[in-house]
Write a protein that holds these residues in place. Sequence first.
Motif, PDB file in Angstrom:
ATOM      1  N   THR A   1       1.305   1.671  -3.710  1.00  0.00           N
ATOM      2  CA  THR A   1       0.094   2.156  -4.370  1.00  0.00           C
ATOM      3  C   THR A   1      -0.074   3.656  -4.206  1.00  0.00           C
ATOM      4  OG1 THR A   1      -1.038   0.029  -4.113  1.00  0.00           O
ATOM      5  CG2 THR A   1      -2.420   1.977  -4.414  1.00  0.00           C
ATOM      6  N   PHE A   2       0.043   4.138  -2.983  1.00  0.00           N
ATOM      7  CA  PHE A   2      -0.288   5.529  -2.717  1.00  0.00           C
ATOM      8  C   PHE A   2       0.888   6.476  -2.935  1.00  0.00           C
ATOM      9  CE2 PHE A   2      -3.889   3.430  -0.969  1.00  0.00           C
ATOM     10  CZ  PHE A   2      -4.928   4.332  -1.130  1.00  0.00           C
TER      11      PHE A   2
ATOM     12  N   SER B   1       1.025   8.313   1.149  1.00  0.00           N
ATOM     13  CA  SER B   1       0.369   9.593   0.870  1.00  0.00           C
ATOM     14  C   SER B   1       1.110  10.778   1.440  1.00  0.00           C
ATOM     15  CB  SER B   1      -1.062   9.565   1.421  1.00  0.00           C
ATOM     16  OG  SER B   1      -1.798   8.496   0.869  1.00  0.00           O
TER      17      SER B   1
ATOM     18  N   GLN C   1      -2.907  -4.536  -7.184  1.00  0.00           N
ATOM     19  CA  GLN C   1      -3.215  -4.307  -5.780  1.00  0.00           C
ATOM     20  C   GLN C   1      -4.327  -5.225  -5.292  1.00  0.00           C
ATOM     21  OE1 GLN C   1      -3.864  -0.301  -3.720  1.00  0.00           O
ATOM     22  NE2 GLN C   1      -5.948  -1.080  -3.894  1.00  0.00           N
TER      23      GLN C   1
ATOM     24  N   ILE D   1      -0.863   3.229   3.682  1.00  0.00           N
ATOM     25  CA  ILE D   1      -1.587   4.314   3.016  1.00  0.00           C
ATOM     26  C   ILE D   1      -1.054   5.675   3.479  1.00  0.00           C
ATOM     27  CG2 ILE D   1      -3.837   5.411   2.765  1.00  0.00           C
ATOM     28  CD1 ILE D   1      -5.102   2.654   2.871  1.00  0.00           C
TER      29      ILE D   1
ATOM     30  N   TYR E   1       0.815  -1.215   0.000  1.00  0.00           N
ATOM     31  CA  TYR E   1       0.000   0.000   0.000  1.00  0.00           C
ATOM     32  C   TYR E   1       0.850   1.266   0.000  1.00  0.00           C
ATOM     33  CZ  TYR E   1      -4.456  -2.276   0.017  1.00  0.00           C
ATOM     34  OH  TYR E   1      -5.551  -2.990  -0.378  1.00  0.00           O
ATOM     35  N   THR E   2       2.086   1.166   0.424  1.00  0.00           N
ATOM     36  CA  THR E   2       2.986   2.303   0.232  1.00  0.00           C
ATOM     37  C   THR E   2       3.270   2.500  -1.251  1.00  0.00           C
ATOM     38  OG1 THR E   2       4.008   1.900   2.398  1.00  0.00           O
ATOM     39  CG2 THR E   2       5.222   3.264   0.850  1.00  0.00           C
TER      40      THR E   2
END
Length: 215
Positions: free
Chosen positions: A74-75, A214, A175, A210, A71-72
Amino acid sequence: PAFRGPSPPASPAMSPVSSCGNLQGAGSVGSNLSGLGSPLPTRRSTSQVFSAVSSGVSLAWPKLAAMFILYTQTFLAFPAVCMKWAAPSGLVAQETYGLIVVSAFQVCDLCGRLLCTRPKLRGLRIKLAHKIGASLLLRSIIPVLCFLCWRLPNQPVLSSVAAQLAIVGLHGFSQGVLTNYIFAWSSAGVAAASRDVIGRAVPLCLCTGIVAGSA
């Protein structure tokens, strides 16, 4: 003279044995009632809770790290970088193109999750999850491509709508698939005592990834 009906029968006299039994029964009831006031079992101490958490984390740290990295990744690129992609001139507005890109990611993410629910892939996903490191390493190329699409708006290949939708679609699909793989892997072969800890730690690492991506 007035008529009188039959007199009620006299109650039998209570024997000493029965009276002793009643007293003993009352004593047992009293002892049961007194037991209700006994203190409830105390909760586990802080050291016991810490020991259970550390044991669960030590068993599942590769799974927790994989969820955090996923998730790091991805965002880092979605949605902040993808929303900055230049819209095709004359076709749609910039805001509309950003909405199309976000929608493509979400649809492909859903398709990846639904694909892993097929019965034929339930056993395969646990086997593939053990190779999650190689999958994450290959997936690290996608955020780089997302940045190049933003920084090189005049590049003929990366600036095309087809290439950008393919990149963001692959980003979302991977993902969805890897998220299901990691969740299946985290609960495979784990003792029941550790599942509660791992079941809470995996979503925590997801949310932490996340926030890290972000930032």
